[in-house]
Every structure is written in structure tokens, then in C-alpha cells.
Design a protein around this motif. Structure first.
Motif, PDB file in Angstrom:
ATOM      1  N   THR A  67       0.872  -1.182   0.000  1.00  0.00           N
ATOM      2  CA  THR A  67       0.000   0.000   0.000  1.00  0.00           C
ATOM      3  C   THR A  67       0.898   1.217   0.000  1.00  0.00           C
ATOM      4  N   VAL A  68       0.737   2.074  -0.983  1.00  0.00           N
ATOM      5  CA  VAL A  68       1.611   3.247  -1.050  1.00  0.00           C
ATOM      6  C   VAL A  68       0.973   4.484  -0.431  1.00  0.00           C
ATOM      7  N   PRO A 121      13.011  12.957  12.452  1.00  0.00           N
ATOM      8  CA  PRO A 121      14.165  13.189  11.582  1.00  0.00           C
ATOM      9  C   PRO A 121      14.083  14.602  10.977  1.00  0.00           C
ATOM     10  N   VAL A 180       1.457   5.518   8.457  1.00  0.00           N
ATOM     11  CA  VAL A 180       2.721   4.809   8.223  1.00  0.00           C
ATOM     12  C   VAL A 180       3.150   5.032   6.777  1.00  0.00           C
ATOM     13  N   ASP A 181       4.454   4.977   6.558  1.00  0.00           N
ATOM     14  CA  ASP A 181       4.984   5.244   5.220  1.00  0.00           C
ATOM     15  C   ASP A 181       4.768   4.092   4.254  1.00  0.00           C
ATOM     16  N   GLN A 238       8.531   9.631   1.114  1.00  0.00           N
ATOM     17  CA  GLN A 238       8.468   8.193   1.395  1.00  0.00           C
ATOM     18  C   GLN A 238       9.720   7.492   0.871  1.00  0.00           C
ATOM     19  N   GLY A 260       3.791   9.746  12.706  1.00  0.00           N
ATOM     20  CA  GLY A 260       4.154   8.973  11.515  1.00  0.00           C
ATOM     21  C   GLY A 260       5.250   7.983  11.837  1.00  0.00           C
ATOM     22  N   ALA A 261       5.095   6.760  11.352  1.00  0.00           N
ATOM     23  CA  ALA A 261       6.136   5.750  11.545  1.00  0.00           C
ATOM     24  C   ALA A 261       6.399   5.082  10.195  1.00  0.00           C
ATOM     25  N   ARG A 262       7.444   4.288  10.170  1.00  0.00           N
ATOM     26  CA  ARG A 262       7.823   3.658   8.905  1.00  0.00           C
ATOM     27  C   ARG A 262       6.794   2.625   8.455  1.00  0.00           C
ATOM     28  N   ARG A 298      16.808   4.054  20.744  1.00  0.00           N
ATOM     29  CA  ARG A 298      16.911   3.212  19.545  1.00  0.00           C
ATOM     30  C   ARG A 298      18.378   2.825  19.359  1.00  0.00           C
ATOM     31  N   ALA A 299      18.627   1.531  19.224  1.00  0.00           N
ATOM     32  CA  ALA A 299      20.004   1.067  19.063  1.00  0.00           C
ATOM     33  C   ALA A 299      20.457   1.321  17.640  1.00  0.00           C
ATOM     34  N   VAL A 300      21.390   2.261  17.477  1.00  0.00           N
ATOM     35  CA  VAL A 300      21.890   2.587  16.129  1.00  0.00           C
ATOM     36  C   VAL A 300      23.394   2.382  16.003  1.00  0.00           C
ATOM     37  N   ASP A 355      14.317  -2.605  17.402  1.00  0.00           N
ATOM     38  CA  ASP A 355      15.599  -1.961  17.732  1.00  0.00           C
ATOM     39  C   ASP A 355      15.448  -0.878  18.804  1.00  0.00           C
ATOM     40  N   GLY A 366       7.644  11.966  14.480  1.00  0.00           N
ATOM     41  CA  GLY A 366       8.003  10.957  13.487  1.00  0.00           C
ATOM     42  C   GLY A 366       8.956   9.951  14.090  1.00  0.00           C
ATOM     43  N   GLY A 367       8.668   8.678  13.906  1.00  0.00           N
ATOM     44  CA  GLY A 367       9.568   7.607  14.364  1.00  0.00           C
ATOM     45  C   GLY A 367       9.797   7.657  15.863  1.00  0.00           C
ATOM     46  N   ASP A 373      12.852   7.253   2.974  1.00  0.00           N
ATOM     47  CA  ASP A 373      12.851   6.314   4.091  1.00  0.00           C
ATOM     48  C   ASP A 373      13.310   7.038   5.366  1.00  0.00           C
ATOM     49  N   LEU A 374      12.545   8.085   5.705  1.00  0.00           N
ATOM     50  CA  LEU A 374      12.920   9.014   6.773  1.00  0.00           C
ATOM     51  C   LEU A 374      13.306   8.357   8.079  1.00  0.00           C
ATOM     52  N   TYR A 375      12.595   7.282   8.419  1.00  0.00           N
ATOM     53  CA  TYR A 375      12.782   6.726   9.751  1.00  0.00           C
ATOM     54  C   TYR A 375      13.779   5.579   9.773  1.00  0.00           C
ATOM     55  N   GLY A 376      14.395   5.316   8.630  1.00  0.00           N
ATOM     56  CA  GLY A 376      15.415   4.273   8.595  1.00  0.00           C
ATOM     57  C   GLY A 376      16.672   4.760   9.309  1.00  0.00           C
ATOM     58  N   LYS A 377      17.615   3.833   9.567  1.00  0.00           N
ATOM     59  CA  LYS A 377      18.854   4.268  10.230  1.00  0.00           C
ATOM     60  C   LYS A 377      19.722   5.011   9.229  1.00  0.00           C
ATOM     61  N   GLN A 378      20.393   6.078   9.731  1.00  0.00           N
ATOM     62  CA  GLN A 378      21.287   6.836   8.860  1.00  0.00           C
ATOM     63  C   GLN A 378      22.539   6.005   8.589  1.00  0.00           C
TER      64      GLN A 378
END
Ligand SMILES: Cc1cc2nc3c(=O)[nH]c(=O)nc-3n(C[C@H](O)[C@H](O)[C@H](O)COP(=O)(O)OP(=O)(O)OC[C@H]3O[C@@H](n4cnc5c(N)ncnc54)[C@H](O)[C@@H]3O)c2cc1C
Ligand code: FES
Lengths: 157, 277
Positions: A74-75, B210, B175-176, A147, B147-149, B75-77, B25, B118-119, A150-155
Motif C-alpha cells: 500500500t503506497v 528526523p 505509516v509510510d 516516502q 508517523g512511523a515507517r 533506539r540502538a543505532v 531496535d 516521526g519515528g 525512508d525518513l525513519y530508517g537508520k542513517q
């Protein structure tokens, strides 16, 4: 049966066409119909002719895409007060996503051939409809870009 | 005997009381010290020291009205936060703080309050939510936009569901991306700003997440008509001293540890979109 007056009122009350000139609204009414879609059913499918566009009056739907061997993604979700579909504006007029009703859905549909015909014949109507579509398309494009980030992904360090 | 002033760089020792796994995580530590409670203001952070691994800034995510225990959601990064993820009840952690500027919850009394998170950015905002709920009658409408992933990445899900059940609170979650069963919103958090029922003329907004997300969230708040002098954001920069001494966290003319992390958007608008900073 939904009366013409009712269709005009629905158009008037929907945020997308709010404040539209009465003469232009009357032209729109001629292409409009009220529709209801049960939860889980599709409003349209990817690849099919884009012969309508819709004002969502009630409920919500999921814009989905799929690739062979992968789960459906779902986008975006679209809900009350929003519109769905602009593939009807751009040749070859085919849907690029599936639209599935998540809840019971009430929409006002516009016949694309009818509407394109009227927009060609009356540039004032054509401009008015496009003027309202462009910001929505801009917002959706910006949202899609966000989207993709991937804003909430790890940097990556 | 003359009492020596406490060394501000010396951490206080806290015992881990509880570890709660929030997400794959992300975890919450509940900490307690023999030296009594830990008063703080919503939005402030501590420098947490994991022995043998290092020290990092982490916001306080607990209730400022309940200073008996200290709560952090992490959050473990990387090396330090991963070491913290291995802590068990009874282990010890060093704590310096609380540091930094708070969310101006009391200044927002009389306004509608919009919280955009967010997140894991919901964690630094949770104390402000607790404080706002404890003073619910002092606000107009209160909206929490989160908002979350993906549905699996929704932080504090149970609490969000409880809040959503209240009649005096609007809670919208998006969610994204989704594959599978999810009847909720899909799309970026900025879309929720357009949907939420607040009166932009009298609204204070707190935004945390973020940086890119905050930029777009501020943008959509402005588009709705919220004045930028009523928008507050929480910034993150790498830190060493946390005291405004070492300059490690410098951001333009500001030291984030001392002048932030919560900034009035007007103060930093010029820096916000500068790529090199
Ligand atoms: C005022 C302030 C408040 C903070 N509050 C919290 C909080 O409440 N909870 C929390 O989990 N973190 C919070 N952080 C972020 C936290 O300090 C960092 O994640 C931590 O310093 C990383 O240290 P590390 O040694 O584990 O990882 P590092 O080895 O320093 O970093 C490992 C990798 O993670 C990436 N990374 C670093 N920071 C982040 C980040 N914030 N988000 C995503 N990726 C990152 C790096 O680019 C690197 O690739 C806060 C930061 C500040 C300045
Ligand atoms: S961390 Fe040392 S000045 Fe901010």
C-alpha cells in the motif's frame, strides 16, 4: 435515485470543488454519478482504462501496487474529502495503481470522456479543473519523495 | 569539612529497574538512583554513560509529574546505544543532566496544541503529552499526529491507542509503507497536518523527528496558517560535554545542548535548510 440538485450539492460541499462557480458546477454535474463500493472491493485496477475520477465522500481506500512474487504494497491511503485518480487526464489513460476500498466507500465519480470533452469545449472549465488538480498532484509528488527517503530508517554513518 | 562543588562532568549512578522492548531496535529503560528522584522538564535530555562503551545524549521520555523514576527510550543505532540495549535489571548506568531547553507547554496554555512526531521522535515528546494531558482543561483542542515507517514500527502503540480512545484528544497515525493488513492511514505525516482539527490562528505546535520530516512538517503547518513563532522543534547534534563548553554540538551560532534541543522555529529558520550544517 440521486437528483441532479443533490449531485450539485455534493460537488459544492466537497473540499476539492469548494467555491466553484455555479455555471461550471452545472457542467460537472452532467458527468457525475454517485457510487458505492463495499469494503475489500476494487474501485479500479492497475492497467485498466482510466475512465473516471472520484471525489471521496465517505470511507477510505488503499492505493496499492504489486510486483510478481512480492506482497502487495500500500503506497497511500485516501479518505474523506480527498480525490482519487489523475490517470484520466494523461494519455494513454490507464490506471497505474490498484484502488481498494478499505471500508464501505461512497464516492462521486466523473465520467472521464464526458469531462475531457467538456473541458476541451470550455477552456474556462478546463482551467478550473486543472487549477484544482495541480496542487493535489504536487502534494502527492512531494509525499512520494518523502516516502522514498525512508525518513525513519537508520542513517548511514 | 568543606563540601566540594559537584563536578558537572561526573555522572550519577542509576540502577536499571526495568527494560521494556518497544520495537525490534528500540527499548525503554526505567532507572532509579539511591540519591532520590529526578526532576526534569518535558523535552530535556540526559547524557547517559554506558560503562565501557561511552556516553550519548538521550531525551527523557517519562512523565515529568512522576520524578521518582527516570525513563529513557532508546533506539540502538551504534556502539553505545547497542550496549545500552544489552542492559538488564540490576545493571548500572551513569547519568548527567537534565540538560537543555524544554517544550514550552505552559506558554501554550490557551491555545490548541498540535504535536507532530516521526519515528522515535515520539519519545522526546511523550513528557510534553503527559504534561498537556495533566493540564488538559488549559488547552483548546489537542492533536497528536504521528508517523512511523510501518505498522511494526509504531512506538508506544498501546498508549497511542489509549489516547485515541479519549474524547478530548485527536490522535492520527500514519505509516509510510505497508504490506499486509492495515486499515489505517498510509502516507507521510505531513498529510495528517492537513487533516487535523485545530484552529491555526491559535495553535502552538511541537515537532520532533528526523530533520527532513521536521522541515516538511513545519512547511505544512505554515501552509495551514500556523504562525512560525508558535512552532517549536527539537534538534539533534553529536554531543560531548552537554554543558555548552566543548563546542561539539555547535549549529550555526547555537550550541544545541545549551540553546536547544528545543528551539523556537523562528530562531533557527535560516539554518534549518542549510545542507552543510
Ligand atoms: C538532544 C538529543 C536527544 C536525543 N534523544 C534520543 C532519544 O530519546 N532516543 C534515541 O534513541 N536517541 C536519541 N538521540 C540520538 C542519540 O544520541 C544517538 O543515536 C546516539 O548518540 C548514537 O550513538 P551510538 O554510539 O550508539 O551510535 P554512533 O556510532 O554514534 O552512530 C551509529 C550510526 O547511527 C547513526 N545515527 C546516529 N545518530 C542517529 C539518530 N539520531 N538517528 C538515526 N541514526 C543515527 C550514525 O550516523 C551512524 O551511522 C538524541 C540526540 C540528541 C542530541
Ligand atoms: S556538547 Fe559541548 S557544547 Fe554542546
Amino acid at each position: 435515485m440521486v437528483q441532479i440538485d443533490d449531485l450539485g450539492r455534493i460537488i459544492d460541499e466537497h473540499p476539492f470543488f469548494r467555491g466553484i462557480d455555479a455555471k461550471l458546477r452545472a457542467l460537472l454535474v452532467g458527468c457525475a454519478a454517485n457510487e458505492r463500493v463495499e469494503a475489500g472491493k476494487y474501485l479500479f485496477r492497475q492497467g485498466a482504462p482510466a475512465d473516471s475520477f472520484y471525489l471521496v465522500r465517505h470511507g477510505s481506500l488503499a492505493i496499492e501496487t504489486h510486483a510478481p512474487g512480492r506482497p502487495v504494497i500500500t503506497v497511500e491511503s485516501v479518505g474523506e474529502g480527498e480525490i482519487i485518480g489523475w490517470s484520466w487526464l494523461v494519455a494513454p489513460y490507464r490506471w497505474t495503481f490498484d484502488a481498494r476500498a478499505v471500508t464501505l466507500l461512497r464516492v462521486l465519480s466523473f465520467d472521464a470522456t464526458c469531462l475531457r470533452g467538456k473541458m476541451d469545449a470550455d477552456p474556462v472549465l478546463g482551467y478550473e479543473v486543472l487549477r484544482r488538480f495541480v496542487p493535489v498532484m504536487g502534494q502527492r509528488l512531494a509525499a512520494t519523495r518523502l516516502q522514498l527517503l525512508d525518513l525513519y530508517g537508520k542513517q548511514k554513518g | 569539612m568543606i563540601a566540594l562543588p559537584a563536578d558537572p562532568m561526573l555522572p550519577r549512578l542509576f540502577d536499571v529497574l526495568k527494560v521494556k522492548r518497544e520495537l525490534a531496535d528500540t527499548f525503554t529503560l526505567e532507572l532509579k538512583s539511591d540519591g532520590g528522584g529526578f526532576g526534569f522538564q518535558a523535552g530535556q535530555f540526559n547524557m547517559l554513560y554506558a560503562f565501557g562503551a561511552g556516553e550519548v545524549p538521550i531525551s527523557i521520555s517519562g512523565d515529568p509529574g512522576k520524578p521518582g523514576t527516570l525513563v529513557h527510550t532508546i533506539r540502538a543505532v551504534g556502539a553505545v546505544t547497542e550496549a545500552m540495549g544489552r542492559l538488564k535489571p540490576g545493571d548500572t548506568l551513569g547519568v548527567r543532566g537534565p540538560y537543555g531547553t524544554p517544550w514550552p507547554v505552559e506558554q501554550a496554555f490557551g491555545d490548541d496544541l498540535v504535536i507532530v512526531a516521526g519515528g522515535v521522535g515520539l519519545a522526546p515528546l511523550r513528557p510534553a503529552i503527559y504534561q498537556a494531558l495533566a493540564n488538559r482543561e488549559k488547552f483548546g483542542r489537542v492533536s497528536i499526529l504521528y508517523g512511523a515507517r510501518s505498522p511494526e514500527d509504531i512506538l508506544f502503540r498501546k498508549e497511542l491507542e489509549q489516547w485515541r480512545g479519549r474524547f478530548d484528544l485527536e490522535v492520527l497515525v500514519t505509516v509510510d509503507r505497508v504490506s499486509g493488513n492495515w486499515g489505517g492511514n498510509v502516507g507521510v505525516v505531513t498529510k495528517l497536518v492537513a487533516k487535523a482539527g485545530f484552529d491555526p490562528m491559535d495553535t502552538t505546535a511541537f515537532v520532533c523527528g528526523p530533520e527532513v520530516m521536521m522541515r516538511f512538517a513545519v512547511d505544512s503547518l505554515e501552509k495551514r496558517g500556523v504562525s512560525t513563532d508558535k512552532i517549536h522543534v527539537s534538534m539533534e547534534r553529536n554531543m560531548k560535554c552537554g554543558l555548552g563548553v566543548c563546542g561539539h554540538c555547535q549549529w550555526g551560532p547555537h550550541f544545541v545542548c545549551r540553546d536547544g534541543p528545543v528551539f523556537h522555529f523562528d530562531e533557527i529558520a535560516g539554518l534549518f535548510s542549510v545542507r552543510e550544517l
